[in-house]
Enzyme design. Sequence first.
Site, PDB file in Angstrom:
ATOM      1  N   GLU A 145      -7.178  -0.908   7.209  1.00  0.00           N
ATOM      2  CA  GLU A 145      -6.554  -2.216   7.385  1.00  0.00           C
ATOM      3  C   GLU A 145      -6.178  -2.415   8.849  1.00  0.00           C
ATOM      4  O   GLU A 145      -5.654  -1.507   9.502  1.00  0.00           O
ATOM      5  CB  GLU A 145      -5.291  -2.272   6.519  1.00  0.00           C
ATOM      6  CG  GLU A 145      -4.414  -3.487   6.720  1.00  0.00           C
ATOM      7  CD  GLU A 145      -3.053  -3.322   6.055  1.00  0.00           C
ATOM      8  OE1 GLU A 145      -2.336  -4.339   5.946  1.00  0.00           O
ATOM      9  OE2 GLU A 145      -2.703  -2.192   5.644  1.00  0.00           O
ATOM     10  N   ASP A 197       2.107  15.368  11.067  1.00  0.00           N
ATOM     11  CA  ASP A 197       1.709  15.411  12.483  1.00  0.00           C
ATOM     12  C   ASP A 197       2.466  14.312  13.219  1.00  0.00           C
ATOM     13  O   ASP A 197       1.883  13.427  13.844  1.00  0.00           O
ATOM     14  CB  ASP A 197       0.196  15.219  12.613  1.00  0.00           C
ATOM     15  CG  ASP A 197      -0.318  15.564  14.008  1.00  0.00           C
ATOM     16  OD1 ASP A 197       0.433  16.173  14.794  1.00  0.00           O
ATOM     17  OD2 ASP A 197      -1.480  15.228  14.314  1.00  0.00           O
ATOM     18  N   LEU A 251      -3.824  -3.716  11.600  1.00  0.00           N
ATOM     19  CA  LEU A 251      -2.438  -4.113  11.839  1.00  0.00           C
ATOM     20  C   LEU A 251      -2.274  -4.356  13.332  1.00  0.00           C
ATOM     21  O   LEU A 251      -2.693  -3.527  14.147  1.00  0.00           O
ATOM     22  CB  LEU A 251      -1.465  -3.016  11.382  1.00  0.00           C
ATOM     23  CG  LEU A 251      -1.443  -2.686   9.885  1.00  0.00           C
ATOM     24  CD1 LEU A 251      -0.549  -1.481   9.632  1.00  0.00           C
ATOM     25  CD2 LEU A 251      -0.975  -3.878   9.071  1.00  0.00           C
TER      26      LEU A 251
END
Length: 321
Positions: free
Chosen positions: A105, A228, A107
């Site tokens: 997606e 991470d 963003l």
Amino acid sequence: MYPWHLSMEGDTLVQEMVAAVREVLGSEVLQGTGELGGGLISEGEVFLTDVGKVFIKWNRKEKALDMYKGETAGLQQLGASGVVRVPEPLAAVELPGGGAALVLEYLPMKDLRHHSLNLARQLARLHLQNPLATTHPGGSRVGHGDARSTFVPHFGFHSPTPCGYILQDNTWCDDWQTFFSRKLQQQIAMIETEYGDREVLELWSRLQTQMPRFFAGVEVLPSLLHGDLWMGNSAETQQGPVLFDPGVFYGHHEYDSAVSALVPPGFGESFWAEYHAAVPKAPGWATRQKLYRLFHKFNQWNHFGRQYRTGCVKLMKELCG
């Protein structure tokens, strides 16, 4: 960073990537915008499709598809928590010339600035979510689905997940010390194969025997972790903070704060003060941070070369006492 958008017409590998992704998405249009977003592991760019923008990253390594499948599973789990915003994974695509691509997606992200403290509060809620779910009946090893309601009583994950491009063994384990020792062992085994470093092996043998003292008097319950968590894997939109590029598993919540200090500038004192207001430091926190950083230092060595050896050996000696 290689300027893929400038060489799109002449780069056969990128043309293959575009063709493969376009087929999977069923989109007539897949056009690079020149808005780059790659990092140390993958190249990346924003593309236009029939229905709007997507972000695509790609990697030509042999196990890139497994890496992206693991990342997909992690993003889905973080999204299912209902706590943190992550880009929705749309497709992991095997490329005909080798490697893989991951479609995400789009963003409109910018550097994390205005929503830093919001992210700190969200991270605290994420880490507390599974321990607080102990009041729910039953438990599950599955580790996916609705992360808000089912207590996961084990350490690990239902899929290997990447930290960098190295897939982590997330086989479920009932004991955190055992699970984390296994994570370190995986990194050290790679060092042994590549370098045959006797000093590291000797220090690891000593450190293994001392592992219980780092957790004396501390109860460790599994928390859903990003895995991470450093500044480069965070950003914000106008609506709030965003996390990406995770190496998800269920583990000790303290693990998520360890890597940030290795990659300046880090999240900053105010961020961690906000976080620890909700998740106080337990006795021995500072020493365990060193222990958890050891994993990331070995991970850096295995990714980027022997120049990271000195830091690994120094930290092992400190931990061995």
